[in-house]
Design an enzyme around this catalytic site. Structure first.
Site, PDB file in Angstrom:
ATOM      1  N   ASP A 141      10.266  -4.703   8.877  1.00  0.00           N
ATOM      2  CA  ASP A 141       9.319  -4.608  10.004  1.00  0.00           C
ATOM      3  C   ASP A 141       9.102  -5.949  10.653  1.00  0.00           C
ATOM      4  O   ASP A 141      10.084  -6.781  10.397  1.00  0.00           O
ATOM      5  CB  ASP A 141       8.017  -3.941   9.294  1.00  0.00           C
TER       6      ASP A 141
ATOM      7  N   GLY B 252       4.211   4.240   2.922  1.00  0.00           N
ATOM      8  CA  GLY B 252       3.985   3.119   2.486  1.00  0.00           C
ATOM      9  C   GLY B 252       4.198   1.743   3.317  1.00  0.00           C
ATOM     10  O   GLY B 252       4.821   2.174   4.568  1.00  0.00           O
ATOM     11  N   LYS B 253       3.836   0.796   2.921  1.00  0.00           N
ATOM     12  CA  LYS B 253       4.154  -0.488   3.685  1.00  0.00           C
ATOM     13  C   LYS B 253       3.596  -1.578   2.891  1.00  0.00           C
ATOM     14  O   LYS B 253       3.114  -1.505   1.987  1.00  0.00           O
ATOM     15  CB  LYS B 253       2.781  -0.465   4.988  1.00  0.00           C
ATOM     16  N   SER B 254       4.541  -2.970   3.255  1.00  0.00           N
ATOM     17  CA  SER B 254       4.147  -3.998   2.681  1.00  0.00           C
ATOM     18  C   SER B 254       3.869  -5.245   3.458  1.00  0.00           C
ATOM     19  O   SER B 254       3.932  -5.031   4.743  1.00  0.00           O
ATOM     20  CB  SER B 254       5.396  -4.724   1.724  1.00  0.00           C
TER      21      SER B 254
ATOM     22  N   VAL C 116       0.829  -1.186  -0.064  1.00  0.00           N
ATOM     23  CA  VAL C 116      -0.044   0.009   0.008  1.00  0.00           C
ATOM     24  C   VAL C 116       0.792   1.278   0.061  1.00  0.00           C
ATOM     25  O   VAL C 116       1.920   1.296   0.718  1.00  0.00           O
ATOM     26  CB  VAL C 116      -0.883   0.120   1.165  1.00  0.00           C
TER      27      VAL C 116
END
Ligand code: NAD
Length: 421
Positions: free
Chosen positions: A149, A108-110, A63
């Site tokens: 993360d 953002g992030k995955s 995202v």
């Protein structure tokens, strides 16, 4: 946007915190909707072939919430239960965090739906490379720059970087595609420790403002991974007594203070805190209710809710984790006069040092660890003091102050860029 329709605890928390901020700042409806919605929400299907010769399907998500202030930035979470909504909420948190700590990134992030610790190193490398190939067109120094993360680490970032340079037939990537890499492959000294150290810089800055001596204080830490282990070590080094540490296997407790170096060595051998000698053993969730002065949640989201907030005995909560408190818990803790160091401030040290890694990669010059640590300390304390002073002058809670400053900065960026298509 109606938060009641949102399933994920993390997304619900992020949205609620944002929407309340937008109301306080009297943003107009178009702007509110724009920042409530991510720019991109992507689901990927990965089909890696593991060393057992079998195809193992996994879902993955990316995202990009915002790129107003720069490329979207945020880590890759590898846990069995991560959802697209979680990743969405975490990406939104990154937008506010990068703005607040003052680095030219968006959010953002995955996520990769897999319990990282169940994989052999070889299978994990294959999965990370599979993710990288599938995600390649969404990753780049001007698009989205991942980092570690929960469930991912330095080695994984090294494999991402290698996979991308290998695909382009070069020995290095053109610019910084990922941060938190091993130093030998272009990473920065001090990145691995940066988030945990940053947490402790904000705790010490809070002690200064609240006129407390860290040497008189006791600490409990939930999570003993990258963030929690470093935070525990650093806060103990500063003179505090760390009385409880938990990971997914349980809580170890000693009112006289745990030997954090010994615990760290023990976990390197045995993986979990479970059965650490010379300590009392309690269930994992007991750490949150420990009799202590400072609680550092440094594990998953939504850990302190309306169900257990009233059992928290700590006077200070430093959010090493992202979104560990629900808005309902916030209200209860606020009424109980618990001093909160909010996540977008408290754990921003990682993304700040990621920014230094990003600039180091374009300048092709290795920063010294002393320079990294000094810049990290200065930035964390400066931003903490700004948020604290603003909260005092406006008579608002620390979370509201941090969110007001962060959202205002992103809105300023949107206005400066002008109308978008
Ligand atoms: P990690 O995977 O290295 O460690 C997670 C730790 O939490 C492990 O010790 C695990 O056993 C423990 N844990 C998981 N669920 C638990 C539970 N229910 N109760 C007790 N312990 C539990 O992850 P990390 O990188 O240290 O990240 C921890 C938190 O910090 C996450 O919320 C993450 O989003 C946030 N964060 C990480 C970074 C970073 O640089 N790694 C930066 C900012 C924020």
């Amino acid at each position: 946007m109606n938060t009641k329709t949102v399933q994920s605890g993390i997304l619900s928390t992020s949205l609620q915190n944002y929407l309340e901020t937008a109301k306080r700042l009297k943003l107009d409806d178009a702007l509110i909707a724009r920042l409530a919605t991510p720019k991109e929400r992507i689901e990927l299907s990965l089909m890696p072939v593991f060393p057992d010769g079998q195809v193992h399907p996994f879902k993955a998500f990316i995202v990009r919430h915002s790129d107003t202030l720069g490329p979207s930035k945020g880590g890759i979470r590898m846990t069995a239960d991560v959802t697209l909504d979680d990743v969405n909420g975490l990406a939104m948190e990154m937008t506010w965090k990068t703005a607040l700590i003052g680095v030219p990134f968006g959010g953002g992030k995955s996520g990769i739906c897999c319990e990282a610790h169940t994989l052999t190193p070889a299978a994990k490398e294959i999965l990370i490379r599979s993710f990288t190939r599938a995600a390649h067109r969404h990753i780049g120094p001007e698009i989205y720059v991942p980092a570690p993360d929960m469930g991912t680490n330095q080695a994984d970032m090294g494999h991402i970087s290698d996979c991308i340079s290998y695909s382009s037939g070069t020995s290095i990537t053109h610019g910084c595609f990922v941060t938190g890499k091993p130093v030998i492959t272009g990473g920065i000294l001090g990145r691995k420790e940066a988030t945990g150290r940053g947490v402790v810089h904000t705790i010490l800055a809070a002690c200064e403002k609240l006129k407390l001596d860290i040497q008189d204080l006791t600490v409990a830490v939930q999570g003993f991974g990258n963030v929690g282990s470093v935070a525990a070590m650093e806060v103990a080094r500063a003179g505090a007594r760390v009385v409880a540490v938990a990971d997914i296997s349980g809580t170890v407790y000693d009112p006289k203070g745990l030997d954090i170096s010994a615990l760290d060595k023990y976990c390197q051998q045995h993986e979990y805190v479970k059965d650490f000698p010379n300590a009392q053993h309690l269930p994992s969730s007991a750490v949150l209710e420990t009799d202590c002065d400072i609680l550092i949640p440094a594990a998953a989201g939504s850990q302190i809710t309306q169900d257990n907030a009233h059992k928290v005995k700590a006077k200070i909560i430093a959010e090493g984790a992202n979104a560990p408190l629900t808005p309902q818990a916030d209200e209860i803790l606020e009424k109980n006069n618990v001093f909160l160091i909010p996540d977008i401030l408290c754990n921003a040290g990682g993304v700040f040092v990621s920014y230094l890694e990003y600039t180091q990669e374009t300048q092709h010059e290795q920063m010294t660890v002393e320079a990294v640590e000094s810049r990290l300390a200065q930035r964390m304390v400066k931003r903490f003091n700004e948020v604290y002073d603003y909260a005092q002058s406006e008579k608002i809670p620390m979370r509201h102050a941090a969110m007001n400053l962060a959202v205002k900065t992103v809105v300023e960026g949107i206005n400066a860029r002008g109308l978008h298509p």
